[in-house]
Design a protein around this motif. Sequence first.
Motif, short mmCIF file in Angstrom:
data_model
loop_
_atom_site.label_atom_id
_atom_site.label_comp_id
_atom_site.label_asym_id
_atom_site.label_seq_id
_atom_site.Cartn_x
_atom_site.Cartn_y
_atom_site.Cartn_z
N PRO A 146 0.81 -1.23 0.00
CA PRO A 146 0.00 0.00 0.00
C PRO A 146 0.84 1.27 0.00
O PRO A 146 0.48 2.25 -0.67
CB PRO A 146 -0.83 -0.12 1.28
CG PRO A 146 -0.92 -1.59 1.53
CD PRO A 146 0.40 -2.15 1.07
N LEU A 147 1.94 1.27 0.73
CA LEU A 147 2.80 2.45 0.76
C LEU A 147 3.40 2.72 -0.61
O LEU A 147 3.45 3.87 -1.06
CB LEU A 147 3.92 2.26 1.79
CG LEU A 147 4.94 3.39 1.90
CD1 LEU A 147 4.26 4.70 2.30
CD2 LEU A 147 6.03 3.03 2.91
N ALA A 148 3.81 1.66 -1.30
CA ALA A 148 4.38 1.83 -2.64
C ALA A 148 3.32 2.31 -3.63
O ALA A 148 3.59 3.18 -4.47
CB ALA A 148 5.00 0.52 -3.12
N VAL A 149 2.11 1.75 -3.54
CA VAL A 149 1.03 2.17 -4.43
C VAL A 149 0.71 3.65 -4.21
O VAL A 149 0.58 4.43 -5.16
CB VAL A 149 -0.23 1.31 -4.21
CG1 VAL A 149 -1.41 1.88 -5.01
CG2 VAL A 149 0.03 -0.13 -4.62
N ALA A 150 0.59 4.04 -2.94
CA ALA A 150 0.28 5.44 -2.63
C ALA A 150 1.40 6.36 -3.10
O ALA A 150 1.13 7.46 -3.61
CB ALA A 150 0.07 5.60 -1.13
N THR A 151 2.64 5.93 -2.96
CA THR A 151 3.77 6.75 -3.39
C THR A 151 3.75 6.95 -4.90
O THR A 151 3.99 8.06 -5.40
CB THR A 151 5.10 6.10 -2.97
OG1 THR A 151 5.12 5.98 -1.54
CG2 THR A 151 6.28 6.93 -3.42
N ARG A 152 3.44 5.89 -5.64
CA ARG A 152 3.38 6.01 -7.11
C ARG A 152 2.24 6.93 -7.54
O ARG A 152 2.39 7.73 -8.47
CB ARG A 152 3.24 4.63 -7.73
CG ARG A 152 4.48 3.76 -7.57
CD ARG A 152 4.27 2.35 -8.08
NE ARG A 152 5.36 1.48 -7.65
CZ ARG A 152 5.20 0.29 -7.10
NH1 ARG A 152 3.98 -0.20 -6.93
NH2 ARG A 152 6.24 -0.43 -6.73
N CYS A 153 1.11 6.80 -6.86
CA CYS A 153 -0.02 7.69 -7.18
C CYS A 153 0.34 9.14 -6.89
O CYS A 153 0.05 10.05 -7.68
CB CYS A 153 -1.24 7.29 -6.35
SG CYS A 153 -1.95 5.69 -6.78
N TRP A 154 0.98 9.37 -5.75
CA TRP A 154 1.39 10.72 -5.38
C TRP A 154 2.40 11.27 -6.38
O TRP A 154 2.28 12.43 -6.82
CB TRP A 154 1.98 10.68 -3.97
CG TRP A 154 2.63 11.96 -3.53
CD1 TRP A 154 2.17 13.23 -3.73
CD2 TRP A 154 3.86 12.10 -2.82
NE1 TRP A 154 3.04 14.15 -3.18
CE2 TRP A 154 4.08 13.48 -2.62
CE3 TRP A 154 4.78 11.18 -2.32
CZ2 TRP A 154 5.20 13.96 -1.94
CZ3 TRP A 154 5.89 11.66 -1.64
CH2 TRP A 154 6.09 13.03 -1.47
#
Length: 215
Positions: A146-154
């Motif tokens: 989830p942290l990686a997904v959120a980082t890519r979205c950001w």
Amino acid sequence: MLGNMPRAADPAVRLALLETAAELLARREPVTARSLADRVGTSTTALYTHFGGMPGLWRAVRSEGFVRLGRRLATVPRTDDPVRDLAALGAAYLDSARADPFLYRAMFDAAADLEDPAVADDAFALLVEAADRACQAGRFAGTSDPLAVATRCWAAGHGLAMLVVTGVLPAEALALHGPELAVAAFLAAGDEPARCRASVLAGWSADRDRRPPPG
């Protein structure tokens, strides 16, 4: 013009100093105690009354941007579709940048510390929480972080936002490219194509309907 030297802290003067400093920085104009005071219509003493000096001002400018971003993201309601919610958060993020372009640019000027580092963490945590819910619901692959997904979205949203607020792309690019960036990020995380696109469009439309009119 906000008048002469304030005898005590004045929220209106503080806000004017913050916004003016961010604007002058974005326009590459000199930012000094005197230039700020002249532009706002107050005395140089006001800067020290509210911020203790220029370093304190820049810390407050960065924090103000994140405070406004967090406030905007907090308007996005939680639904039973976490992918929709993550898309709506992305739309709200871009709208926050559009609404406060000077502060948005100043937020990421790491030359100054944040007045309150927690405000940045709190805003990003909303993205991580929605991504985690999508993983838990089986919308994203079980191996997705989830942290990686959120980082890519950001990262994708920030890149688009900066291109718009710096004038490289027109404001219309946010609505044109934002949903497609979200779809690409969510597909990469493992979502099913048709369901993904439906959730993204629903989230984007819902945030647009909640958006306050420009003014």
